[in-house]
Design a protein around this motif. Structure first.
Motif, PDB file in Angstrom:
ATOM      1  N   THR A 103       0.823  -1.204   0.000  1.00  0.00           N
ATOM      2  CA  THR A 103       0.000   0.000   0.000  1.00  0.00           C
ATOM      3  C   THR A 103       0.860   1.257   0.000  1.00  0.00           C
ATOM      4  O   THR A 103       0.588   2.206  -0.737  1.00  0.00           O
ATOM      5  CB  THR A 103      -0.924   0.002   1.231  1.00  0.00           C
ATOM      6  OG1 THR A 103      -1.782  -1.132   1.167  1.00  0.00           O
ATOM      7  CG2 THR A 103      -1.759   1.264   1.273  1.00  0.00           C
ATOM      8  N   TYR A 104       1.916   1.273   0.814  1.00  0.00           N
ATOM      9  CA  TYR A 104       2.787   2.441   0.873  1.00  0.00           C
ATOM     10  C   TYR A 104       3.380   2.720  -0.502  1.00  0.00           C
ATOM     11  O   TYR A 104       3.386   3.864  -0.974  1.00  0.00           O
ATOM     12  CB  TYR A 104       3.907   2.235   1.894  1.00  0.00           C
ATOM     13  CG  TYR A 104       4.764   3.463   2.090  1.00  0.00           C
ATOM     14  CD1 TYR A 104       4.536   4.325   3.157  1.00  0.00           C
ATOM     15  CD2 TYR A 104       5.774   3.797   1.197  1.00  0.00           C
ATOM     16  CE1 TYR A 104       5.295   5.473   3.336  1.00  0.00           C
ATOM     17  CE2 TYR A 104       6.538   4.932   1.364  1.00  0.00           C
ATOM     18  CZ  TYR A 104       6.302   5.766   2.430  1.00  0.00           C
ATOM     19  OH  TYR A 104       7.056   6.898   2.580  1.00  0.00           O
ATOM     20  N   ARG A 105       3.895   1.694  -1.155  1.00  0.00           N
ATOM     21  CA  ARG A 105       4.508   1.892  -2.472  1.00  0.00           C
ATOM     22  C   ARG A 105       3.475   2.387  -3.478  1.00  0.00           C
ATOM     23  O   ARG A 105       3.771   3.212  -4.343  1.00  0.00           O
ATOM     24  CB  ARG A 105       5.167   0.599  -2.943  1.00  0.00           C
ATOM     25  CG  ARG A 105       6.461   0.288  -2.211  1.00  0.00           C
ATOM     26  CD  ARG A 105       7.203  -0.844  -2.879  1.00  0.00           C
ATOM     27  NE  ARG A 105       6.544  -2.122  -2.688  1.00  0.00           N
ATOM     28  CZ  ARG A 105       6.807  -2.948  -1.683  1.00  0.00           C
ATOM     29  NH1 ARG A 105       7.707  -2.621  -0.779  1.00  0.00           N
ATOM     30  NH2 ARG A 105       6.177  -4.092  -1.587  1.00  0.00           N
ATOM     31  N   THR A 106       2.264   1.868  -3.372  1.00  0.00           N
ATOM     32  CA  THR A 106       1.207   2.309  -4.281  1.00  0.00           C
ATOM     33  C   THR A 106       0.911   3.788  -4.086  1.00  0.00           C
ATOM     34  O   THR A 106       0.693   4.530  -5.051  1.00  0.00           O
ATOM     35  CB  THR A 106      -0.068   1.471  -4.064  1.00  0.00           C
ATOM     36  OG1 THR A 106       0.217   0.101  -4.377  1.00  0.00           O
ATOM     37  CG2 THR A 106      -1.201   1.962  -4.951  1.00  0.00           C
ATOM     38  N   LEU A 107       0.923   4.247  -2.830  1.00  0.00           N
ATOM     39  CA  LEU A 107       0.616   5.649  -2.563  1.00  0.00           C
ATOM     40  C   LEU A 107       1.687   6.593  -3.099  1.00  0.00           C
ATOM     41  O   LEU A 107       1.431   7.786  -3.261  1.00  0.00           O
ATOM     42  CB  LEU A 107       0.413   5.866  -1.060  1.00  0.00           C
ATOM     43  CG  LEU A 107      -0.869   5.241  -0.487  1.00  0.00           C
ATOM     44  CD1 LEU A 107      -0.901   5.375   1.024  1.00  0.00           C
ATOM     45  CD2 LEU A 107      -2.107   5.866  -1.100  1.00  0.00           C
ATOM     46  N   THR A 108       2.883   6.090  -3.379  1.00  0.00           N
ATOM     47  CA  THR A 108       3.896   6.942  -4.004  1.00  0.00           C
ATOM     48  C   THR A 108       3.521   7.281  -5.441  1.00  0.00           C
ATOM     49  O   THR A 108       4.059   8.224  -6.023  1.00  0.00           O
ATOM     50  CB  THR A 108       5.284   6.267  -4.009  1.00  0.00           C
ATOM     51  OG1 THR A 108       5.268   5.108  -4.861  1.00  0.00           O
ATOM     52  CG2 THR A 108       5.699   5.868  -2.614  1.00  0.00           C
ATOM     53  N   ALA A 109       2.598   6.510  -6.030  1.00  0.00           N
ATOM     54  CA  ALA A 109       2.288   6.666  -7.444  1.00  0.00           C
ATOM     55  C   ALA A 109       1.010   7.448  -7.701  1.00  0.00           C
ATOM     56  O   ALA A 109       0.612   7.612  -8.857  1.00  0.00           O
ATOM     57  CB  ALA A 109       2.181   5.281  -8.113  1.00  0.00           C
ATOM     58  N   VAL A 110       0.325   7.945  -6.658  1.00  0.00           N
ATOM     59  CA  VAL A 110      -0.955   8.618  -6.854  1.00  0.00           C
ATOM     60  C   VAL A 110      -0.849  10.106  -6.538  1.00  0.00           C
ATOM     61  O   VAL A 110       0.089  10.559  -5.884  1.00  0.00           O
ATOM     62  CB  VAL A 110      -2.070   7.977  -5.999  1.00  0.00           C
ATOM     63  CG1 VAL A 110      -2.205   6.495  -6.307  1.00  0.00           C
ATOM     64  CG2 VAL A 110      -1.804   8.186  -4.509  1.00  0.00           C
ATOM     65  N   ASP A 111      -1.847  10.848  -7.022  1.00  0.00           N
ATOM     66  CA  ASP A 111      -1.909  12.289  -6.783  1.00  0.00           C
ATOM     67  C   ASP A 111      -2.971  12.661  -5.759  1.00  0.00           C
ATOM     68  O   ASP A 111      -2.991  13.790  -5.262  1.00  0.00           O
ATOM     69  CB  ASP A 111      -2.183  13.019  -8.096  1.00  0.00           C
ATOM     70  CG  ASP A 111      -1.118  12.737  -9.136  1.00  0.00           C
ATOM     71  OD1 ASP A 111       0.065  13.007  -8.861  1.00  0.00           O
ATOM     72  OD2 ASP A 111      -1.457  12.213 -10.216  1.00  0.00           O
ATOM     73  N   SER A 112      -3.876  11.740  -5.460  1.00  0.00           N
ATOM     74  CA  SER A 112      -4.907  11.987  -4.452  1.00  0.00           C
ATOM     75  C   SER A 112      -5.424  10.646  -3.967  1.00  0.00           C
ATOM     76  O   SER A 112      -5.064   9.594  -4.499  1.00  0.00           O
ATOM     77  CB  SER A 112      -6.055  12.830  -5.024  1.00  0.00           C
ATOM     78  OG  SER A 112      -6.741  12.129  -6.046  1.00  0.00           O
TER      79      SER A 112
END
Length: 534
Positions: A103-112
């Motif tokens: 989840t943390y790594r995924t959140l590096t790829a989003v804008d919101s």
């Protein structure tokens, strides 16, 4: 889905992409909301239900066998859809805390992000942890308080909890018209529309009534007097007690617009999707060394934030998930893998829709594309058209559970190594090779990760393994400015040292006392809980 995800007018990157994640505690309704957003976005024609039976009723976004059996999301999935000239890249993240690294790594790829809260339970532990990750990266958050069709907490209590627990200003955008047994829908406080509860399933906004406000006489004929009187009183108080919506405050991470609704009953889901289109930010600048990268730059740049092995068991494939940060990527381009200097040809980049794929002829900043490869790419890799830079903020975390791997068939040692390295690259586990001894050690956050690891090794690699207690309780990466001093430490503590998959030294502590004593004895070394992936 259309073959070309850009509109005919070729909008700029700052206008056309919305890349977002959905975060929540398990069972808050995240997967159901994901399905409804895809349904209203036109990406699917039938939304699955997590606990329903039958092939046609299985959820579209959870594709692993264990996910279907347990009714939870274990691996992040990516789904792309279009609506009103915008392209939405939805990253569905695991809700279970044992998969927090993914989840943390995924959140590096989003804008919101959309934060889903169960109206009956309020803010739960995993929601709080994921919110803190969003705060570290200043990710703007829209809040969806789900399940208002069931008995829940008072709306004001829920808003107060968000304010006090998360230190966020709140701005209610929709308000429940009754909850639980009294549920009659929700009211759009900005546009003064009544969102009726009995809308046809899948219709989204099929039964929306335009009004002049909460006192409009139309509502008298649509909502029972007892429920309507209570709604009018609370809605009037909400409108006056909380600040109006401020776009800059929201995008700065200081205010969250709040939507009360029900994903199961299609209530306020369309309004939530519209908020993503009009309020959520387009692609944002990305932190990198030695400089920040901006989405309107002409040169193509991106970073790999996720790997997935064996998405298609028939092809034993390996796909790197790339977040495009700048430039216009075209199929057939060659990009430089910065850490190795190798040029990689993008002959078959793909867009994702859960288990389905589609060839990507071109992509814009904010898009998530898949790059099939055979181990060339890794999480943390930066790809550019030649510039020497590195995107930052994608770390490994020290595991909380360490186990030795027991291989039932010694003849399959080579296959086991391949399986462990593949799954470690995905983030299913971390793998350590002891300096002394031959048994691999795996590190995980929670017990469920071990179950997933065992299941996937058996299913995808046909290897029978077990896990045994290791004589170690925790792990820390060891670093120092003096190579000779670090070498001395390794030589004196070889029985408690291992290497991670990059060859970096890792100290395996038998307990907290052992760790603290070692830190005290070697003050010139750093014992790290996180290590930046390079």
């Amino acid at each position: 889905m259309p073959t070309n995800l850009t509109s005919s007018a070729a909008p700029t990157a700052s206008e056309s992409r919305r890349t977002f994640a959905i975060i929540s505690h398990p069972d808050a309704g995240k997967t159901t909301l994901t399905e409804k957003l895809l349904l209203f976005g036109g990406a699917i024609h039938l939304a699955g239900h997590v606990k329903a039976h039958g092939e046609r009723r299985r959820t579209q976004s959870d594709w692993m066998k264990m996910e279907r059996a347990r009714g939870i999301s274990i691996s992040s999935s990516v789904m792309t859809f279009e609506r009103d000239g915008l392209t939405f890249n939805l990253l569905d993240t695991p809700g279970h805390q044992d998969f927090s690294e993914d989840t943390y790594r995924t959140l590096t790829a989003v804008d919101s992000a959309i934060m889903v809260i169960d109206a009956a339970k309020g803010i739960e532990s995993q929601t709080r942890k994921l919110f803190e990750v969003c705060r570290l990266r200043d990710i703007p958050i829209i809040t969806f308080i789900n399940k208002i069709d069931r008995e829940g907490l008072d709306p004001f209590a829920l808003l107060d909890e968000i304010e006090s627990t998360l230190a966020l200003d709140v701005c209610p955008m929709t308000w429940p018209v009754g909850m639980g047994g009294d549920f009659r829908g929700a009211f759009d406080l900005r546009d003064h529309r009544y969102l009726k509860s009995e809308s046809r399933p899948g219709a989204g906004d099929g039964r929306v009534v335009a009004t002049g406000g909460i006192d409009d006489p139309q509502l008298d004929a649509l909502v029972p007097e007892r429920i309507l009187a209570s709604f009018r009183e609370s809605a009037a108080l909400a409108a006056s007690a909380y600040p109006g919506f401020d776009l800059d405050s929201y995008r700065g991470g200081h205010l969250t617009p709040v939507y009360f609704g029900s994903a199961l009953k299609d209530c306020a889901v369309t309004e939530l999707l519209q908020a993503l289109a009009t309020l959520a930010p387009p692609p944002r600048p990305q932190p990198a060394e030695p400089r920040t990268v901006y989405p309107d730059e002409k040169a193509v740049t991106g970073f790999v934030f996720k790997m997935q092995a064996n998405m298609d068991l028939n092809h034993r494939d390996r796909v790197a998930f790339l977040r495009l940060c700048s430039g216009r990527l075209r199929r057939g381009m060659k990009l430089r893998q910065v850490h190795s200097g190798k040029m990689i040809s993008l002959q078959n980049p793909i867009f994702f829709f859960a288990r389905e794929r589609q060839l990507a002829e071109e992509a814009l900043p904010g898009d998530i594309i898949g790059i099939p490869n055979h181990g060339t790419l890794r999480v943390g890799d930066t790809l550019t058209e030649g510039e020497e830079l590195r995107f930052t903020g994608i770390p490994n975390f020290a595991p909380e559970i360490l186990r030795r791997v027991r291989l039932d068939d010694p003849m399959r040692t080579k296959q086991l190594r391949r399986a462990l390295e593949d799954l470690a690259e995905e983030g299913v586990t971390q793998v350590f090779r002891p300096i002394i001894g031959s048994q691999w050690i795996v590190g995980v956050v929670g017990q469920l990760q071990l179950e997933v690891l065992s299941s996937r090794i058996a299913t995808e690699y046909k290897i029978a393994v077990g896990f045994e207690m290791a004589p170690f309780e925790t792990a820390r990466w060891v670093a120092g400015d003096d190579p000779a001093h670090l070498k001395q430490f390794i030589e004196r503590n070889s029985g408690s040292l291992a290497e991670d998959r990059d060859g970096a030294p890792v100290f395996l502590a038998r307990d907290t006392w052992d760790l603290n004593r070692t830190i005290r004895d070697w003050p010139n070394l750093r014992f790290l809980k996180t290590r930046e992936r390079t």
